[in-house]
Structures are given as structure tokens and as C-alpha cells.
Design a protein around this motif. Structure first.
Motif, PDB file in Angstrom:
ATOM      1  N   ARG A   1       5.909  -9.471   3.832  1.00  0.00           N
ATOM      2  CA  ARG A   1       5.493  -9.705   2.451  1.00  0.00           C
ATOM      3  C   ARG A   1       6.627  -9.620   1.436  1.00  0.00           C
ATOM      4  O   ARG A   1       6.510 -10.172   0.340  1.00  0.00           O
ATOM      5  CB  ARG A   1       4.430  -8.664   2.062  1.00  0.00           C
ATOM      6  CG  ARG A   1       3.131  -8.873   2.788  1.00  0.00           C
ATOM      7  CD  ARG A   1       2.157  -7.782   2.436  1.00  0.00           C
ATOM      8  NE  ARG A   1       0.852  -8.003   3.028  1.00  0.00           N
ATOM      9  CZ  ARG A   1      -0.161  -7.158   2.913  1.00  0.00           C
ATOM     10  NH1 ARG A   1       0.008  -6.028   2.229  1.00  0.00           N
ATOM     11  NH2 ARG A   1      -1.318  -7.425   3.470  1.00  0.00           N
TER      12      ARG A   1
ATOM     13  N   ARG B   1      -7.247   2.764   4.785  1.00  0.00           N
ATOM     14  CA  ARG B   1      -6.796   1.377   4.647  1.00  0.00           C
ATOM     15  C   ARG B   1      -6.949   0.674   5.994  1.00  0.00           C
ATOM     16  O   ARG B   1      -6.197   0.937   6.931  1.00  0.00           O
ATOM     17  CB  ARG B   1      -5.356   1.348   4.176  1.00  0.00           C
ATOM     18  CG  ARG B   1      -5.210   1.768   2.709  1.00  0.00           C
ATOM     19  CD  ARG B   1      -3.769   1.945   2.347  1.00  0.00           C
ATOM     20  NE  ARG B   1      -3.557   2.035   0.908  1.00  0.00           N
ATOM     21  CZ  ARG B   1      -3.604   3.159   0.231  1.00  0.00           C
ATOM     22  NH1 ARG B   1      -3.905   4.280   0.822  1.00  0.00           N
ATOM     23  NH2 ARG B   1      -3.356   3.163  -1.069  1.00  0.00           N
ATOM     24  N   PRO B   2      -7.876  -0.252   6.051  1.00  0.00           N
ATOM     25  CA  PRO B   2      -8.220  -0.853   7.343  1.00  0.00           C
ATOM     26  C   PRO B   2      -7.039  -1.488   8.059  1.00  0.00           C
ATOM     27  O   PRO B   2      -6.928  -1.383   9.281  1.00  0.00           O
ATOM     28  CB  PRO B   2      -9.247  -1.922   6.984  1.00  0.00           C
ATOM     29  CG  PRO B   2      -9.659  -1.677   5.588  1.00  0.00           C
ATOM     30  CD  PRO B   2      -8.692  -0.758   4.944  1.00  0.00           C
ATOM     31  N   LEU B   3      -6.140  -2.127   7.300  1.00  0.00           N
ATOM     32  CA  LEU B   3      -5.032  -2.815   7.968  1.00  0.00           C
ATOM     33  C   LEU B   3      -4.021  -1.845   8.547  1.00  0.00           C
ATOM     34  O   LEU B   3      -3.171  -2.224   9.332  1.00  0.00           O
ATOM     35  CB  LEU B   3      -4.338  -3.769   7.000  1.00  0.00           C
ATOM     36  CG  LEU B   3      -5.144  -5.004   6.640  1.00  0.00           C
ATOM     37  CD1 LEU B   3      -4.349  -5.881   5.696  1.00  0.00           C
ATOM     38  CD2 LEU B   3      -5.532  -5.793   7.877  1.00  0.00           C
TER      39      LEU B   3
ATOM     40  N   GLY C   1      -4.418  -5.562  -5.044  1.00  0.00           N
ATOM     41  CA  GLY C   1      -4.294  -5.011  -3.702  1.00  0.00           C
ATOM     42  C   GLY C   1      -3.008  -5.542  -3.061  1.00  0.00           C
ATOM     43  O   GLY C   1      -2.529  -6.628  -3.424  1.00  0.00           O
ATOM     44  N   GLY C   2      -2.477  -4.783  -2.113  1.00  0.00           N
ATOM     45  CA  GLY C   2      -1.169  -5.122  -1.530  1.00  0.00           C
ATOM     46  C   GLY C   2      -1.088  -6.503  -0.918  1.00  0.00           C
ATOM     47  O   GLY C   2      -0.023  -7.143  -0.927  1.00  0.00           O
ATOM     48  N   GLY C   3      -2.207  -6.997  -0.377  1.00  0.00           N
ATOM     49  CA  GLY C   3      -2.170  -8.296   0.299  1.00  0.00           C
ATOM     50  C   GLY C   3      -2.524  -9.463  -0.599  1.00  0.00           C
ATOM     51  O   GLY C   3      -2.356 -10.631  -0.213  1.00  0.00           O
TER      52      GLY C   3
ATOM     53  N   ASP D   1      -8.907  -4.138  -6.317  1.00  0.00           N
ATOM     54  CA  ASP D   1      -9.615  -3.477  -5.204  1.00  0.00           C
ATOM     55  C   ASP D   1     -10.945  -2.910  -5.710  1.00  0.00           C
ATOM     56  O   ASP D   1     -11.990  -3.067  -5.068  1.00  0.00           O
ATOM     57  CB  ASP D   1      -8.780  -2.323  -4.621  1.00  0.00           C
ATOM     58  CG  ASP D   1      -7.663  -2.791  -3.697  1.00  0.00           C
ATOM     59  OD1 ASP D   1      -7.683  -3.962  -3.279  1.00  0.00           O
ATOM     60  OD2 ASP D   1      -6.763  -1.984  -3.397  1.00  0.00           O
TER      61      ASP D   1
ATOM     62  N   LYS E   1       0.501   1.648  -6.989  1.00  0.00           N
ATOM     63  CA  LYS E   1       0.162   0.608  -7.982  1.00  0.00           C
ATOM     64  C   LYS E   1      -0.957   1.047  -8.915  1.00  0.00           C
ATOM     65  O   LYS E   1      -0.848   0.909 -10.138  1.00  0.00           O
ATOM     66  CB  LYS E   1      -0.298  -0.694  -7.287  1.00  0.00           C
ATOM     67  CG  LYS E   1       0.764  -1.379  -6.464  1.00  0.00           C
ATOM     68  CD  LYS E   1       0.227  -2.657  -5.825  1.00  0.00           C
ATOM     69  CE  LYS E   1      -0.861  -2.461  -4.794  1.00  0.00           C
ATOM     70  NZ  LYS E   1      -0.462  -1.810  -3.571  1.00  0.00           N
TER      71      LYS E   1
ATOM     72  N   PHE F   1     -13.265 -10.421   3.246  1.00  0.00           N
ATOM     73  CA  PHE F   1     -12.627  -9.615   2.207  1.00  0.00           C
ATOM     74  C   PHE F   1     -11.632 -10.450   1.400  1.00  0.00           C
ATOM     75  O   PHE F   1     -11.604 -10.395   0.169  1.00  0.00           O
ATOM     76  CB  PHE F   1     -11.913  -8.390   2.808  1.00  0.00           C
ATOM     77  CG  PHE F   1     -10.990  -7.720   1.822  1.00  0.00           C
ATOM     78  CD1 PHE F   1     -11.498  -7.002   0.751  1.00  0.00           C
ATOM     79  CD2 PHE F   1      -9.608  -7.856   1.922  1.00  0.00           C
ATOM     80  CE1 PHE F   1     -10.652  -6.422  -0.196  1.00  0.00           C
ATOM     81  CE2 PHE F   1      -8.756  -7.287   0.989  1.00  0.00           C
ATOM     82  CZ  PHE F   1      -9.281  -6.563  -0.068  1.00  0.00           C
ATOM     83  N   ARG F   2     -10.795 -11.246   2.094  1.00  0.00           N
ATOM     84  CA  ARG F   2      -9.774 -12.027   1.374  1.00  0.00           C
ATOM     85  C   ARG F   2     -10.423 -13.053   0.440  1.00  0.00           C
ATOM     86  O   ARG F   2      -9.899 -13.327  -0.644  1.00  0.00           O
ATOM     87  CB  ARG F   2      -8.845 -12.742   2.355  1.00  0.00           C
ATOM     88  CG  ARG F   2      -7.979 -11.809   3.194  1.00  0.00           C
ATOM     89  CD  ARG F   2      -7.034 -10.961   2.377  1.00  0.00           C
ATOM     90  NE  ARG F   2      -6.310 -10.017   3.238  1.00  0.00           N
ATOM     91  CZ  ARG F   2      -5.686  -8.949   2.795  1.00  0.00           C
ATOM     92  NH1 ARG F   2      -5.676  -8.644   1.508  1.00  0.00           N
ATOM     93  NH2 ARG F   2      -5.066  -8.147   3.635  1.00  0.00           N
TER      94      ARG F   2
ATOM     95  N   ILE G   1     -13.952  -1.172   0.507  1.00  0.00           N
ATOM     96  CA  ILE G   1     -13.146  -2.171   1.225  1.00  0.00           C
ATOM     97  C   ILE G   1     -13.161  -1.885   2.723  1.00  0.00           C
ATOM     98  O   ILE G   1     -13.273  -2.805   3.529  1.00  0.00           O
ATOM     99  CB  ILE G   1     -11.711  -2.201   0.649  1.00  0.00           C
ATOM    100  CG1 ILE G   1     -11.771  -2.829  -0.743  1.00  0.00           C
ATOM    101  CG2 ILE G   1     -10.768  -2.980   1.555  1.00  0.00           C
ATOM    102  CD1 ILE G   1     -10.490  -2.788  -1.519  1.00  0.00           C
TER     103      ILE G   1
ATOM    104  N   PRO H   1       0.842  -1.202   0.000  1.00  0.00           N
ATOM    105  CA  PRO H   1       0.000   0.000   0.000  1.00  0.00           C
ATOM    106  C   PRO H   1       0.877   1.253   0.000  1.00  0.00           C
ATOM    107  O   PRO H   1       1.892   1.300   0.696  1.00  0.00           O
ATOM    108  CB  PRO H   1      -0.765  -0.100   1.328  1.00  0.00           C
ATOM    109  CG  PRO H   1      -0.747  -1.541   1.683  1.00  0.00           C
ATOM    110  CD  PRO H   1       0.561  -2.081   1.157  1.00  0.00           C
TER     111      PRO H   1
HETATM  112  C1  S3P Z   1      -4.525  -4.303   1.570  1.00  0.00           C
HETATM  113  C2  S3P Z   1      -4.250  -3.351   0.626  1.00  0.00           C
HETATM  114  C3  S3P Z   1      -5.303  -2.562  -0.024  1.00  0.00           C
HETATM  115  C4  S3P Z   1      -6.645  -3.299  -0.018  1.00  0.00           C
HETATM  116  C5  S3P Z   1      -6.971  -3.752   1.374  1.00  0.00           C
HETATM  117  C6  S3P Z   1      -5.908  -4.673   1.967  1.00  0.00           C
HETATM  118  C7  S3P Z   1      -3.392  -5.047   2.173  1.00  0.00           C
HETATM  119  O1  S3P Z   1      -4.929  -2.268  -1.359  1.00  0.00           O
HETATM  120  O2  S3P Z   1      -6.612  -4.401  -0.881  1.00  0.00           O
HETATM  121  O3  S3P Z   1      -7.137  -2.623   2.179  1.00  0.00           O
HETATM  122  O4  S3P Z   1      -3.598  -6.136   2.730  1.00  0.00           O
HETATM  123  O5  S3P Z   1      -2.260  -4.542   2.074  1.00  0.00           O
HETATM  124  P1  S3P Z   1      -3.737  -1.235  -1.737  1.00  0.00           P
HETATM  125  O6  S3P Z   1      -2.463  -2.006  -1.730  1.00  0.00           O
HETATM  126  O7  S3P Z   1      -4.106  -0.795  -3.120  1.00  0.00           O
HETATM  127  O8  S3P Z   1      -3.767  -0.146  -0.738  1.00  0.00           O
END
Ligand code: S3P
Length: 167
Positions: free
Chosen positions: A137, A119-121, A81-83, A36, A17, A59-60, A47, A13
Motif C-alpha cells: 500500500r 482487525r480482521p485482515l 480505514g487503512g484499505g 469505519d 488515524k 465490506f469493501r 467491521i 492500521p
Molecule cells: C482495514 C483497516 C481497518 C478497517 C478494516 C480494513 C484495512 O481500519 O477499515 O478492518 O484494510 O487495512 P483501520 O485502518 O482504522 O484499522
């Protein structure tokens, strides 16, 4: 359509990207798919709301479905998305695709996303969460990457220009 994306863009994040993938797609006349955005469209919620109302596992699962579907879109520039690359089925599915890893350090990531709670995380202790998450990661990002572009201290134009020389 069933096929293979032109390139899949991964990274943490705050690395840019979505912005870089959109610009690369525009320059190459290709369609952009942002997973996303695809999850939000399919679920009809943001999200952040999905995390609050349903939790991360939900979500995952939605993200997994969206990415596996998007990986069958022919010729697109696909931003994850980052995860997403950490989801085991997604990690496996990314093998064999052309992957561009956009890299960044904490200083630039913090400037770009401002840790604004969207961003919730990263809503609790954002700086340390970003660092810890990136450490966990990074090996996956690196092992999946065919190309890595360091975005630190560079603007979108410079990153896009380098990406286009690699693709
Ligand atoms: C996440 C990144 C977010 C989004 C979600 C979870 C993550 O996307 O998918 O909040 O786990 O790193 P970005 O990487 O576009 O912020």
C-alpha cells in the motif's frame, strides 16, 4: 451537504488515524467523519462481524459507498480505514483533495494496536500481514499524500502539533 473535506487522513492500521483526526478536528472546531464508524453505523454491525458474516468484498463495497459519500461533506476532517485508498474509485476520487498520510513502522504499529484480533485482515499472522500489506500500500499512500507525518516514537500531541502546522 455537498462540498469538499478540509483534510482526508490516510495510513495503515495502528498509526492512530482516528485519534489524530479526532484531535485535529476538535482543535480546528471541525466535524470528524470516520469512515469505519460510518460503515458500522450504516450496516448496524461491527467491521469484524461484516468480514465474518459477509466477507471482504461486501465490506469493501460498503466502504467504497461510505467514503465516496463522505468526500462530499464540506469542511470535515475525514479519517479513512487503512484499505480505503486502495479501492480504485476511492483512489481516483482522492486526487485533488488535501490528504494527510500518517506513517509508521511495524514496531510502533504493533505497540499501538497490539494485534488484538479486532482487525480482521490482521487476525492471522498479524505481524507479517501488516508488513506485507504496508509494502503493497505504501506507494499509493505516498502518491496521494500532500503531507506526510512520521508518527514513529511520537505521542498524539506531537503528531497533532505537526499536522496542524502543515494544514
Ligand atoms: C482495514 C483497516 C481497518 C478497517 C478494516 C480494513 C484495512 O481500519 O477499515 O478492518 O484494510 O487495512 P483501520 O485502518 O482504522 O484499522
Amino acid at each position: 451537504m455537498s462540498g469538499v473535506p478540509f483534510v482526508v487522513v490516510i495510513g495503515p492500521p495502528g498509526v492512530g488515524k482516528s485519534t489524530v483526526a479526532a484531535e485535529v478536528a476538535a482543535r480546528l472546531g471541525r466535524r470528524l467523519v470516520d469512515t469505519d464508524a460510518l460503515v458500522e453505523e450504516r450496516e448496524g454491525r461491527t467491521i469484524s462481524d461484516l468480514f465474518v458474516e459477509e466477507g471482504e468484498d461486501y465490506f469493501r463495497a460498503a466502504e467504497r459507498r461510505a467514503v465516496l459519500d463522505a468526500l462530499r461533506e464540506d469542511g470535515v476532517v475525514l479519517a479513512l480505514g487503512g484499505g480505503a485508498p486502495m479501492i480504485p474509485d476511492v483512489t481516483a476520487a482522492l486526487e485533488g483533495h488535501r490528504v494527510l498520510f500518517l506513517d509508521v513502522g511495524i514496531a510502533d504499529a504493533a505497540k499501538r494496536i497490539g494485534f488484538d484480533k479486532s482487525r480482521p485482515l490482521l487476525s492471522v499472522n498479524p505481524r507479517q500481514s501488516w508488513i506485507t500489506t504496508m509494502e503493497a500500500r505504501r506507494p499509493t499512500y505516498e502518491s496521494l499524500a500532500d503531507h506526510r507525518v512520521d508518527t514513529a516514537g511520537r505521542d498524539v500531541e506531537a503528531v497533532v502539533a505537526e499536522a496542524l502546522t502543515l494544514l
